[in-house]
Scaffold this motif. Structure first.
Motif, short mmCIF file in Angstrom:
data_model
loop_
_atom_site.label_atom_id
_atom_site.label_comp_id
_atom_site.label_asym_id
_atom_site.label_seq_id
_atom_site.Cartn_x
_atom_site.Cartn_y
_atom_site.Cartn_z
N UNK A 1 12.22 30.30 31.15
CA UNK A 1 10.78 31.15 31.48
C UNK A 1 9.15 31.64 31.30
N UNK A 2 10.17 32.91 30.39
CA UNK A 2 9.11 33.85 30.01
C UNK A 2 9.51 34.24 28.24
N UNK A 3 8.52 34.76 27.97
CA UNK A 3 8.89 34.84 26.25
C UNK A 3 8.44 36.87 26.05
N UNK A 4 9.69 37.38 25.44
CA UNK A 4 9.72 38.44 25.52
C UNK A 4 9.72 39.32 23.25
N UNK A 5 11.46 38.20 23.21
CA UNK A 5 11.76 39.28 22.06
C UNK A 5 11.15 37.84 20.89
N UNK A 6 10.60 38.40 19.90
CA UNK A 6 9.41 37.28 18.71
C UNK A 6 10.40 37.28 17.55
N UNK A 7 11.34 36.64 16.71
CA UNK A 7 10.87 36.38 15.21
C UNK A 7 10.67 36.02 14.69
N UNK A 8 10.07 36.20 13.81
CA UNK A 8 8.70 35.76 12.58
C UNK A 8 9.49 35.54 11.16
N UNK A 9 8.59 34.60 11.04
CA UNK A 9 9.08 34.55 9.23
C UNK A 9 8.20 33.75 8.84
N UNK A 10 7.10 34.57 7.77
CA UNK A 10 6.41 33.83 6.72
C UNK A 10 6.83 33.06 5.70
N UNK A 11 5.86 31.65 5.61
CA UNK A 11 5.74 30.45 4.67
C UNK A 11 7.88 29.72 5.55
N UNK B 1 2.65 26.12 10.75
CA UNK B 1 2.16 26.18 9.25
C UNK B 1 1.93 26.93 7.93
N UNK B 2 2.25 26.96 6.73
CA UNK B 2 2.37 27.51 5.56
C UNK B 2 1.67 28.50 5.30
#
Length: 366
Positions: A277-287, A327-328
């Motif tokens: 129901x909600x977004x708090x923690x976000x993981x990221x990786x470029x490419x 998108x890359x």
């Protein structure tokens, strides 16, 4: 005016080349390290159009994220875009440098830039690397230990996360019998000596080994320096793939998707089912980041932002996380800003230019 080697040395302080993946080809690909730099053009990719832009702007060095050369070139006859680009660079006397997966793997690198764009806090490496740290243990007279440690610290040893000048020492007795040809600092040849010594230990990134050992030998008083090295399995919390952090305040999934679209300037987002129901923690990786999905789940992320997901890989979310493929190009284009601000803080006596060329090979029909 600085030379190319001066620029690359600073870039490699930010992102050391040993941190790149085995398959990668980061570093200076074309050009003479001793050439004087007239200007630097910063781009995500290196193409023929980017080289033309560099020439027009008076830049003889292109610093990019993506290398133009990944595999060995056996011929240069212009049969494909890679060969044409390299030929054009050589003819135009434009040097080519890439900071790729090594820039992905450091704090303040590609993934931290994405986290900054999204307003994440308490950001950390998502998948820290192992076997890139070593421990140095050495033995020295009590009076010399601190001066040796100070030299090791200046060489880059003794950093643990946010802490510097880290070491450990214990006191004991060292024994040695100098040979007849020895020139001992303490004692006489042929006479057994007992000396009050410290056993001291520091850790350091493996790629700094030569500098660290040089500092040890230069400052240690003994003719023969007693030391040994260990490769560590410890995770290096400052080096690794991806990043994870928290939004300042939770957002609904729909609000987060709009936030993501706006901040990353992407025309479309491919994503899996909304599972929270909600977004708090976000993981990221470029490419391309699908290899980090399980790390994102283990980190407790509500969403994983990356690119280049294949159809069947989306199923791996398995209702445990939302995958967002932006998108890359879109995930890494702000790397240009990262490199620009880093270099502009060091060099101010020549032109630093951001490329105006949109090198994204993917087009969207909307």
């Amino acid at each position: 005016m600085p030379q190319i080697k001066d620029i690359t040395a600073e870039l490699e302080k930010l992102a050391p080349l040993p941190y790149q993946e085995d398959y990668d080809n980061a570093g200076l690909m074309v050009g003479d390290p001793g050439m004087v730099v007239t200007g630097v053009l910063i781009s995500l990719d290196i193409t023929e159009e980017v080289i033309t832009e560099a020439v027009q702007k008076g830049c003889n060095l292109i610093v990019a994220h993506h290398p133009i050369i990944f595999r060995g070139l056996k011929k240069l006859n212009g049969k494909n875009y890679v060969e044409r680009t390299v030929i054009k660079a050589i003819k135009s006397d434009v040097a080519l440098y890439a900071s790729h997966t090594n820039l992905d793997h450091v704090q303040q690198g590609v993934n931290y830039k994405i986290a900054e764009r999204l307003g994440l806090e308490q950001v950390r490496i998502l998948a820290p690397k192992t076997q890139i740290l070593k421990k140095l243990t050495f033995f020295a007279p009590l009076a010399n230990t601190q001066s040796i440690l100070d030299a090791l610290f200046r060489a880059g040893a003794g950093e643990v996360g946010k802490y510097k000048n880290c070491s450990f020492r214990t006191e004991g007795t060292g024994t040695f019998l100098p040979g007849e040809d020895a020139q001992p600092v303490i004692g006489q040849p042929g006479s057994l000596e007992q000396v009050a010594e410290h056993r001291a230990e520091v850790i350091f990134p493996s790629h700094l080994q030569s500098a660290v050992l040089a500092a040890l030998r230069k400052t240690h008083p003994y003719e023969e320096v007693a030391y040994y090295l260990h490769l560590l399995e410890n995770e290096n919390q400052d080096v690794g793939a991806g990043a994870v952090g928290d939004l300042q305040a939770p957002l609904s999934p729909e609000a987060f998707l709009q936030h993501l679209k706006t901040r990353m300037n992407t025309g479309t987002i491919r994503h899996t089912r909304i599972v929270t129901n909600e977004i708090k923690r976000v993981a990221v990786c470029g490419g391309a980041g699908s290899f980090l999905l399980q790390d994102a789940i283990r980190a407790g992320a509500d969403v994983f932002v990356t690119s280049d997901y294949k159809y069947h890989e989306f199923f791996d979310a398995d209702n445990r996380i939302m995958i967002c493929d932006i998108g890359h190009y879109e995930s890494e284009v702000f790397t240009k800003d990262l490199l620009y601000h880093y270099l502009s803080g060091i060099f101010s006596n020549f032109a630093l230019c951001l490329s105006d060329v949109n090198t994204n090979p993917v087009k969207y029909f909307v």
